[in-house]
Design a protein around this motif. Structure first.
Motif, PDB file in Angstrom:
ATOM      1  N   SER A  34      36.727  41.238 130.602  1.00 32.21           N
ATOM      2  CA  SER A  34      36.275  42.347 131.451  1.00 32.21           C
ATOM      3  C   SER A  34      34.932  42.070 132.116  1.00 32.21           C
ATOM      4  CB  SER A  34      36.204  43.642 130.639  1.00 32.21           C
ATOM      5  OG  SER A  34      37.487  44.196 130.480  1.00 32.21           O
ATOM      6  N   THR A  77      41.841  52.662 125.669  1.00 40.52           N
ATOM      7  CA  THR A  77      42.176  51.238 125.765  1.00 40.52           C
ATOM      8  C   THR A  77      42.865  50.771 124.492  1.00 40.52           C
ATOM      9  OG1 THR A  77      40.368  50.725 127.298  1.00 40.52           O
ATOM     10  CG2 THR A  77      41.220  48.902 125.989  1.00 40.52           C
ATOM     11  N   ASP A 103      42.020  46.076 134.731  1.00 39.66           N
ATOM     12  CA  ASP A 103      42.510  45.950 133.355  1.00 39.66           C
ATOM     13  C   ASP A 103      42.846  44.492 133.041  1.00 39.66           C
ATOM     14  OD1 ASP A 103      43.715  47.737 131.000  1.00 39.66           O
ATOM     15  OD2 ASP A 103      45.060  46.053 131.364  1.00 39.66           O
TER      16      ASP A 103
END
Length: 291
Positions: A34, A77, A103
């Protein structure tokens, strides 16, 4: 005109990247990707938060601005990760990530031959592909991209263009989208999913309708809604949580589970003795296609 603000996909990416700053025994998941989707400022933000004192100070400021939002982001998540892991273990045929943003599930999980469709608005998709192509290993071969505007385009038509066959048992992931689109678009999407192969599933987040209809409900989050509107990301749709099973059945699906902040605390945080505020203004519905 939109105010200059961090994009919604990047906000979620920041939260996912922040979780990697905690001790391994405290993390809800592992996500080494991420941070790669963050702009320069947010990379700096994550780097300075490696220092525990700085991290605690910044998180206290975040909690004042939006109580439990970080906890809500990482909880949803984790929940969707668990549902995806189960679908892979149960040999589903495909995964469709609706409004996938930045994502990283397509990078973090071994899909073992499953098809993966990443669906979002074209500008978000283009940037996502650009960043991913620069990562070690590049874009995974199983990933297909589907640009769409949920309010104006037909999901089924766009998926077919990308090669999707709805006669495959599919898991649909729909995170952080429904409040931004019309109720008609929400219903249309769920009805399309209901037309897919028996045993297909959908897991999606939603906000309670009372958040819009009663100023006395969740008063501490009124400013969050106002800020979203000011930056051009207005929340327009909520669902009645007490009638979510009925709503889902009307769309042609059967509810498996409806969860929220108290469920997350019991499942994820109490077992590891981690204190975490979790916003009560977002829930997750998990449903399945039946005959």
């Amino acid at each position: 005109m939109k105010s200059k603000s961090m994009s919604t996909p990047e906000k979620a990416a920041v939260s996912r990247a922040m979780e990697m700053l905690f001790a391994e025994k405290e993390r809800l998941y592992i996500d080494k990707y991420s941070k790669e989707f963050l702009t320069g400022f947010n990379r700096f933000f994550i780097n300075i938060m490696k220092h525990e004192g700085v991290r605690n100070w910044i998180m206290s400021l975040m909690e004042k601005a939006g109580p439990g939002i970080y906890g809500g982001f990482i909880s949803r998540t984790k929940y969707m990760d668990d549902v995806l892991e189960a679908a892979i273990a149960n040999k589903f045929d495909a995964v469709v990530n609706l409004g996938g943003g930045y994502d990283t599930k397509c990078l973090r999980f071994d899909f073992k031959g499953l098809e993966y469709y990443h669906v979002d608005q074209k500008p978000v998709m283009d940037n996502y592909k650009k960043i991913m192509s620069g990562l070690e290993g590049g874009i995974p071969a199983h990933v297909k991209f589907v640009p769409i505007d949920f309010n104006t385009q037909n999901l089924g038509n766009e998926l077919v263009k990308a090669g999707y066959d709805k006669d495959k048992r599919t898991l649909f992931l729909w995170e952080g989208v429904t409040q931004y689109i019309t109720l008609e678009a929400v219903v249309g999407t769920l009805e399309y999913i209901a037309s897919c192969l028996k045993g297909s599933q959908v897991v999606f987040t939603y906000v309670p309708k009372s958040l819009f209809t009663s100023s006395e409900t969740f008063p501490e989050y009124r400013k969050v809604i106002k800020l979203a509107k000011r930056v051009g990301e207005e929340w327009i749709t909520g669902l009645e949580s007490e009638k979510i099973s009925e709503f889902i059945e009307q769309c042609g699906l059967v509810l498996i589970e409806d969860v929220g902040n108290t469920d997350y605390k019991k499942r994820y945080f109490e077992p590891i003795a981690r204190e975490m505020a979790i916003m009560p203004i977002e829930r997750i519905a998990y449903a399945e296609v039946k005959e």
